[in-house]
Design an enzyme around this catalytic site. Structure first.
Site, PDB file in Angstrom:
ATOM      1  N   GLY A 236      -0.195   4.847   0.281  1.00 16.36           N
ATOM      2  CA  GLY A 236      -0.490   5.816   0.783  1.00 16.36           C
ATOM      3  C   GLY A 236       0.227   6.541   2.426  1.00 16.36           C
ATOM      4  O   GLY A 236       1.140   6.003   2.128  1.00 16.36           O
ATOM      5  N   GLY A 237      -0.051   7.294   2.836  1.00 16.63           N
ATOM      6  CA  GLY A 237       0.451   7.833   3.887  1.00 16.63           C
ATOM      7  C   GLY A 237       1.030   6.931   4.789  1.00 16.63           C
ATOM      8  O   GLY A 237       2.203   7.164   4.962  1.00 16.63           O
ATOM      9  N   ALA A 238       0.558   6.061   5.440  1.00 24.23           N
ATOM     10  CA  ALA A 238       1.140   4.773   6.215  1.00 24.23           C
ATOM     11  C   ALA A 238       1.717   3.975   5.474  1.00 24.23           C
ATOM     12  O   ALA A 238       2.989   4.002   6.504  1.00 24.23           O
ATOM     13  CB  ALA A 238      -0.321   3.760   7.023  1.00 24.23           C
TER      14      ALA A 238
ATOM     15  N   HIS B 270     -17.939   6.100   5.489  1.00 20.86           N
ATOM     16  CA  HIS B 270     -16.427   6.867   5.114  1.00 20.86           C
ATOM     17  C   HIS B 270     -15.042   6.602   5.573  1.00 20.86           C
ATOM     18  O   HIS B 270     -14.428   5.968   5.211  1.00 20.86           O
ATOM     19  CB  HIS B 270     -16.602   8.562   6.227  1.00 20.86           C
TER      20      HIS B 270
ATOM     21  N   ARG C  40     -13.939   7.757  15.706  1.00 17.98           N
ATOM     22  CA  ARG C  40     -12.828   8.507  14.560  1.00 17.98           C
ATOM     23  C   ARG C  40     -13.092  10.128  14.855  1.00 17.98           C
ATOM     24  O   ARG C  40     -14.337  10.581  14.444  1.00 17.98           O
ATOM     25  CB  ARG C  40     -12.772   8.324  13.875  1.00 17.98           C
TER      26      ARG C  40
ATOM     27  N   LEU D  18     -16.909  13.879   0.787  1.00 16.37           N
ATOM     28  CA  LEU D  18     -16.572  14.728   1.340  1.00 16.37           C
ATOM     29  C   LEU D  18     -16.650  16.501   0.904  1.00 16.37           C
ATOM     30  O   LEU D  18     -16.221  16.883   0.545  1.00 16.37           O
ATOM     31  CB  LEU D  18     -15.900  14.594   2.069  1.00 16.37           C
TER      32      LEU D  18
ATOM     33  N   THR E  92     -15.259  18.973   3.100  1.00 18.00           N
ATOM     34  CA  THR E  92     -14.425  18.696   4.723  1.00 18.00           C
ATOM     35  C   THR E  92     -15.062  19.184   6.245  1.00 18.00           C
ATOM     36  O   THR E  92     -15.762  20.305   5.941  1.00 18.00           O
ATOM     37  CB  THR E  92     -13.485  19.737   4.618  1.00 18.00           C
ATOM     38  N   GLU E  93     -15.562  18.320   7.010  1.00 21.31           N
ATOM     39  CA  GLU E  93     -15.410  19.303   8.560  1.00 21.31           C
ATOM     40  C   GLU E  93     -14.636  20.366   8.796  1.00 21.31           C
ATOM     41  O   GLU E  93     -15.700  21.370   9.449  1.00 21.31           O
ATOM     42  CB  GLU E  93     -14.895  18.212   9.507  1.00 21.31           C
TER      43      GLU E  93
ATOM     44  N   ARG F 160     -18.633  13.377  14.385  1.00 24.65           N
ATOM     45  CA  ARG F 160     -19.693  12.718  13.504  1.00 24.65           C
ATOM     46  C   ARG F 160     -20.209  12.009  13.265  1.00 24.65           C
ATOM     47  O   ARG F 160     -21.450  12.120  13.185  1.00 24.65           O
ATOM     48  CB  ARG F 160     -18.515  12.506  12.834  1.00 24.65           C
TER      49      ARG F 160
ATOM     50  N   GLU G 281      -5.890   2.543   8.282  1.00 23.30           N
ATOM     51  CA  GLU G 281      -6.983   2.687   8.087  1.00 23.30           C
ATOM     52  C   GLU G 281      -7.392   1.013   8.395  1.00 23.30           C
ATOM     53  O   GLU G 281      -7.929   1.488   8.730  1.00 23.30           O
ATOM     54  CB  GLU G 281      -7.558   3.397   6.914  1.00 23.30           C
TER      55      GLU G 281
ATOM     56  N   HIS H 145     -19.743   9.727   7.550  1.00 25.00           N
ATOM     57  CA  HIS H 145     -19.594  11.462   7.914  1.00 25.00           C
ATOM     58  C   HIS H 145     -20.284  12.037   8.085  1.00 25.00           C
ATOM     59  O   HIS H 145     -21.479  12.177   6.330  1.00 25.00           O
ATOM     60  CB  HIS H 145     -18.289  11.563   7.279  1.00 25.00           C
TER      61      HIS H 145
ATOM     62  N   PHE I 183     -11.761  22.125  15.045  1.00 26.62           N
ATOM     63  CA  PHE I 183     -12.123  20.833  14.231  1.00 26.62           C
ATOM     64  C   PHE I 183     -13.424  19.871  15.665  1.00 26.62           C
ATOM     65  O   PHE I 183     -12.696  20.623  16.234  1.00 26.62           O
ATOM     66  CB  PHE I 183     -11.566  19.272  13.730  1.00 26.62           C
TER      67      PHE I 183
ATOM     68  N   GLN J 115     -17.664   4.458  10.583  1.00 30.14           N
ATOM     69  CA  GLN J 115     -18.077   6.148  10.620  1.00 30.14           C
ATOM     70  C   GLN J 115     -18.347   6.583   9.269  1.00 30.14           C
ATOM     71  O   GLN J 115     -17.898   6.781   8.089  1.00 30.14           O
ATOM     72  CB  GLN J 115     -16.889   7.023  10.691  1.00 30.14           C
TER      73      GLN J 115
ATOM     74  N   GLY K  69       0.474  -1.321   0.251  1.00 33.43           N
ATOM     75  CA  GLY K  69       0.037   0.323   0.122  1.00 33.43           C
ATOM     76  C   GLY K  69       1.235   1.629  -0.003  1.00 33.43           C
ATOM     77  O   GLY K  69       1.704   1.720   0.510  1.00 33.43           O
TER      78      GLY K  69
ATOM     79  N   ASP L  56      -9.148  -4.695   0.533  1.00 30.97           N
ATOM     80  CA  ASP L  56      -8.242  -6.375   0.154  1.00 30.97           C
ATOM     81  C   ASP L  56      -7.141  -6.867   1.328  1.00 30.97           C
ATOM     82  O   ASP L  56      -7.079  -7.558   1.347  1.00 30.97           O
ATOM     83  CB  ASP L  56      -7.341  -5.811  -1.612  1.00 30.97           C
TER      84      ASP L  56
END
Lengths: 232, 581
Positions: B16-18, B353, B394, B253, B255-256, B287, B383, B243, B121, B241, B14, B222
Site C-alpha cells: 500500500g501507500g506506506a 475505520h 486521527r 465510507l 468521505t468527510e 470524528r 496504519e 468514522h 476537512f 476510530q 505490504g 496480519d
C-alpha cells in the site's frame, strides 16, 4: 429472493477438467453478487476460490464474468442480474483455480507502455503548474483500477494474446495527454507497433465492460490519432 | 531448510501507500536489493479507497496556513496523546511530500491558477482553532487511488522486485534483531524464507475485527499478529476510530469531503443535531465527537425510521458540486443504495475505520521493544505502525500523510542501515513454526471442527456491541470472557479445502486466529484505560484524566495472556487543554 448460482469450477489438484457447480440459497436483492459468493464460501463450500478485497469497486480484484458480461462482483447487485446467475472467470487468461486467473501477462503488458511519469526537466521547488483544463484532458483514464475487465472483453485480445490490450492503452493515455509528461514519443512508438493500438477494431466491448465507466474506445481513438499525427 | 530461500538487503511487507513509498526511496539507493511482498497485487491495497485528500499547509487557496497550526490541530484532534516530536515532523514535511507526489505525477485537482487544489476537512483550522482552513490536497474524491497508482508506477519505473500474492506468516526475530520473514506463496502453497538486513512492516489496519467497517476484507492485522507473537509490544490498541459516515449496513465510507463541501447531518426530526454537540465546528467536528453524537441520537430514538442510522444531506450542494467534486460518492449511492445524492439524503452510521494504535516505532520507523530500545533491522510504517502521530483520534487526511511521510522516512533509514549492517544468519529451519501452524490447519481439512466464518461473525458482532464507540467495564469484561472462549474455539478451526494452491479457506482461517488474538489485546487495553480520551469513550469514566492517563499503553503477549505496560507521551510545545469544539 431464492437465487441459483451456477459457478465455473477448476480444481486442478483434484480433477483435471473444469466443471460447473450449482448453489441455491436465499439472498436479498440488494446483496452484491460478491455477498452471494462469500455466502457460498462461508456457509456451503469453503473450497470455492476467488480474489476479493475492498468490496466497494475500487481495488479491482473481483472482475469476473457474470451472466456472460465482465463485471466486478462487488459492484453488481443480485437484484439487478436476476435469480439465475452464472459466474465464470475472465476469458483469455489461464485459469489457476476456480475464478482465479493468471494476471502475470496482463501486468507485463501494462509495464510495456512505460506507465509512469517521464520528465527530463528537474522539477521546481513547489508543484508544477497544470491548469484545470489541462488536467481535465486525461481525467477519465486516471480512474483505471487495472481490473482487466476491458482487456478480457476484447475480441482482438482473445484472438491475439500479444495485443497490448485496452487496459494498457488506457494507462498510456493517462500519461500521453498529461501536460507534465515528456515520454510521449517513447510510448507512442510502443503503441504504434504491430501489437499496439492498431489491433483495436473499435468494437466498444471494453467501454461496455469498464466498471469505472471510462470511455476506453474513445481514449484508444485519441491515442491512434496522436500516432497518426506524429507519423504525418 | 525450506527449498525457497531469497536474500535481499531490504524487504517491504505490504504494497500500500506506506510500503510503496518505502520501496521507492529504497530503490533510489544504487546497489541496494529491495523486494516487496504483498498478499495482494499491490494496486489492490486499501490505500486506494481513501477519498478525501492528504493534508499539507500549502496555503494555495488564498488563506494563510502554517505547519504549526497543522501540528496544533493534530495534537488537539488526538486529544493530546500524540507524540509531538513526531507530529511536528509530519506536519513540517507535509508540503515537501505532497510536492514529491506531484513530481512523481500524481494528478491532483487544480486551482484556476494551476496549483494543487485544497479543501476543508474536519478539525483542520487556522490560527490554533479559530476557523476552518482549506488544507486537504485532493484528486477529485479518489486521492488514495491516485497515491497508490502513482507509487506503483514509480516502483515499476525504479525496478522494484515484487512478490505478488505472498502472504507473510512469520517474522525471523531474536535477540540479535530481525533477520527476515517467512511467506506463503498463495499460488502454490509453498513457504518461502526471505532473509534481509532491514524489513519494514506496512501491512495496514485490522477493521475486519468489527462487524460494521470501512475496511477491505483483507485488512486482518496480519503484521500486528506476527509481530506480537514475536514478543513485540503493541501500542495504544484501545484507540480505534469509528468514522461517523459509513454507508448504512455496508460500512464503507462516505468521505468527510461531503461535509467539507457543506453536507449536513440530520436526525429523524430533520434537525442539524451537530449544532448541539459542537456549536462552532458543527458537522466538521473531529470524528470521535461526530460518531458519539450519532450514537446518542440513535439511542435517543432519533435514528431515521427508528433504525440505526441518520441522514447525511448534500441535496443543497447542487448537481455540479456533487458531480465535479464527489463523483465516486454519487456512483456509490446510485449503485449500492439506489439513491441519488443530488436529490436524496444518504443513510449513514459510524463504521470501524482506522487504527491509531499499532507497532511502536521511533521517528525513523524503527520498531521499539518494550524497554524502548530499537529492534535491529525491523521497521514499521503506515496504519500498522504507531509512531504516534494520531494519538487518541486521527484527523481526516492525516492518514495518507502519515503513510507517505513515515513510509519515506522508513525507506531512507533502512537504506542507511543496510549500508552499514551485515546480513544476520538464520537457523536450520526458519520456516518451522509457520509450517507447523499451517500444516496443523491443513490437517483439519474435511474434518469436524469450528468454522472460521462463524467465529469471525461472533467476534465481529461482539466487538461491535461491546468494544466500539461507547465502552463500559461491564461490556468489556463480558467481551473478554467471550473472546477467551472464541480463542479456544479458533484453535479448533477445521477447513474444507485440502489443496495446497490458492487455499483461501486456509488463509482466512489463519487470519481469523490472528484477529481473535488482536481483539483480546484491544479489549484488555480498553479495560485498563479508565478514562475517556479521543476514540476511547468509557461511559463509566466519562472524563479525560490527564493526571493518570496521559501515557501510551503497551500490550505484550506472554503465554497467551496480555500484559499491560505504559510509556510517556512526548511533548514539545502544546500543553494539554480541555477539548472544546
Amino acid at each position: 429472493m431464492r437465487v441459483k448460482f451456477k459457478i465455473y469450477r477448476y480444481q486442478p489438484e483434484v480433477r483435471e477438467e473444469p466443471y460447473f457447480d450449482t448453489f441455491e440459497f436465499d439472498a436479498e436483492p440488494t446483496d452484491r453478487v460478491l455477498d452471494g459468493l462469500n455466502h457460498i464460501r462461508w456457509q456451503m463450500d469453503g473450497t470455492l476460490v476467488l480474489r476479493r478485497s475492498c468490496q466497494q469497486g475500487i481495488c479491482g480484484s473481483d472482475a469476473m464474468r457474470i451472466n456472460g458480461a465482465n463485471r466486478l462482483a462487488c459492484k453488481v447487485l443480485i437484484g439487478d442480474v436476476g435469480a439465475k446467475i452464472t459466474i465464470e472467470p475472465l476469458m483469455g487468461f489461464r485459469v489457476i483455480k476456480d475464478l482465479v486467473v493468471d494476471m502475470d501477462d496482463f501486468f507485463e503488458q501494462y509495464r510495456s507502455v512505460l506507465p509512469y511519469m517521464i520528465t527530463e526537466k528537474p522539477p521546481p521547488e513547489v508543484e508544477r503548474l497544470q491548469s484545470p483544463a489541462e488536467r481535465e484532458v486525461y481525467d477519465d483514464t486516471t480512474k483505471c483500477i487495472l481490473c482487466a475487465a476491458c482487456t478480457t472483453a476484447c475480441p482482438s485480445f482473445w484472438s491475439n494474446r500479444d495485443f497490448v490490450g485496452p487496459a494498457a492503452i488506457v494507462q498510456a493515455h493517462r500519461f500521453i495527454f498529461d501536460s507534465r509528461d515528456e515520454g510521449t514519443d517513447e510510448r507512442l512508438e510502443v503503441l504504434g507497433e504491430r501489437d499496439g493500438v492498431w489491433r483495436c477494431r473499435t468494437i466498444f466491448n471494453c467501454t461496455e465492460a469498464c466498471p469505472r465507466d471510462i470511455k476506453i474506445t474513445r481514449a484508444i481513438g485519441e491515442v491512434k490519432k496522436a500516432i497518426a499525427l506524429k507519423g504525418a | 531448510m525450506s527449498k525457497h530461500v531469497h536474500t535481499y538487503d531490504a524487504l517491504v511487507v505490504g504494497g500500500g501507500g506506506a510500503g510503496l513509498m518505502a520501496a521507492v526511496y529504497l530503490t533510489r539507493q544504487p546497489g541496494l536489493r529491495t523486494a516487496v511482498l504483498s498478499k495482494l497485487y499491490p494496486t489492490r491495497s486499501h490505500t486506494g479507497t481513501a477519498q478525501g485528500g492528504i493534508s499539507a499547509s500549502l496555503g494555495n487557496m488564498g488563506e494563510e496556513d502554517s505547519w504549526e497550526w497543522h501540528a496544533f490541530d493534530t495534537v488537539k484532534g488526538g486529544d493530546y496523546l500524540g507524540d509531538q516530536d513526531a507530529i511536528e515532523i509530519m506536519c513540517r514535511e507535509a508540503p515537501e511530500v505532497v510536492y514529491d507526489l506531484e513530481h512523481m505525477g500524481l494528478p491532483f485537482s487544480r486551482t484556476d491558477d494551476g496549483r494543487i487544489a485544497q479543501r476543508r476537512f474536519g478539525g483542520h483550522t487556522q490560527n490554533y482553532g479559530e476557523s476552518l482552513v482549506r488544507r486537504s490536497c485532493y484528486a477529485a474524491d479518489r486521492t488514495g487511488h491516485m497515491i497508490l497508482q502513482t507509487l506503483y508506477q514509480q516502483s515499476i519505473k525504479h525496478g522494484v522486485r515484487f512478490f505478488d500474492e505472498f502472504q507473510v506468516v512469520d517474522l525471523l526475530i531474536d535477540d540479535g534483531g530481525c533477520r527476515g520473514a517467512v511467506a506463503l506463496e498463495l499460488r502454490t502453497g509453498d513457504l518461502h524464507v526471505f532473509r534481509s538486513k532491514a524489513l519494514v512492516l506496512a501491512t495496514g489496519g485490522y477493521g475486519r475485527i468489527w462487524e460494521i467497517t470501512s475496511n477491505a476484507i483483507t485488512l486482518t492485522g496480519d503484521g500486528l499478529f506476527v509481530s506480537a507473537r514475536c514478543g513485540i509490544p503493541l501500542e495504544d490498541m484501545e484507540f480505534f476510530q469509528f468514522h461517523p459516515t459509513g454507508i448504512w449496513k455496508l460500512g464503507f465510507l462516505i468521505t468527510e469531503g461531503v461535509r467539507g463541501e457543506g453536507g449536513i447531518l440530520r436526525n429523524s426530526e430533520g434537525e442539524r443535531f451537530m449544532e448541539r454537540y459542537a456549536p462552532s465546528l458543527k458537522d466538521l467536528a473531529s470524528r470521535d465527537v461526530v460518531s458519539r453524537a450519532i450514537y446518542k441520537e440513535i439511542r435517543a430514538g432519533r435514528g431515521i425510521d427508528g433504525r440505526r442510522y441518520v441522514h447525511l444531506d448534500a441535496t443543497h450542494l447542487g448537481a455540479d458540486v456533487i458531480e465535479q467534486k464527489l463523483p465516486e460518492i454519487a456512483d456509490f449511492c446510485r449503485i449500492y443504495l439506489g439513491i441519488d445524492p443530488v436529490t436524496d439524503p444518504m443513510p449513514v452510521q459510524p463504521t470501524a475505520h482506522f487504527a491509531m494504535g499499532g507497532i511502536p516505532t521511533d521517528i525513523h520507523g524503527a520498531v521499539l521493544a518494550l524497554d524502548g530500545s530499537v529492534i535491529r533491522g525491523l521497521y514499521a510504517a503506515g496504519e500498522c505502525a504507531c509512531v504516534s502521530v494520531h494519538g487518541a483520534n486521527r484527523l481526516g487526511t492525516n492518514s495518507l500523510l502519515d503513510l507517505v511521510v513515515f513510509g519515506r522516512r522508513a525507506g531512507i533509514a533502512m537504506a542507511d542501515h543496510c549500508a552499514a549492517a551485515e546480513l544476520l544468519p538464520v537457523g536450520d529451519d526458519p520456516a518451522g513454526r509457520a509450517r507447523a501452524d499451517l500444516e496443523r490447519l491443513w490437517a483439519t481439512a474435511g474434518k469436524d471442527g469450528e468454522k472460521a466464518a462463524e467465529i469471525r461473525r461472533e467476534m465481529s458482532e461482539l466487538m461491535m456491541n461491546n468494544v466500539s464507540v461507547f465502552r463500559t467495564e461491564e461490556l468489556l469484561i463480558e467481551a473478554k470472557e467471550k473472546l477467551a472462549e472464541l480463542k479456544e474455539r479458533a484453535d479448533r478451526i477445521a477447513i474444507d479445502d485440502p489443496s495446497r494452491g490458492f487455499n483461501l479457506d486456509l488463509t482466512e482461517a489463519w487470519e481469523t486466529q490472528g484477529m481473535v488474538v488482536l481483539a483480546q489485546v484491544i479489549t484488555e487495553c480498553a479495560l485498563h484505560r479508565t478514562e475517556s480520551r479521543g476514540a476511547h469513550s468509557r461511559e463509566d469514566f466519562p472524563d479525560r484524566d490527564d493526571e493518570n492517563w496521559l501515557k501510551h499503553t503497551l500490550a505484550v503477549l506472554r503465554d497467551g495472556t496480555v500484559e499491560i505496560g505504559y510509556k510517556p507521551v512526548s511533548f514539545t510545545r502544546f500543553e494539554p487543554k480541555e477539548g472544546v469544539s
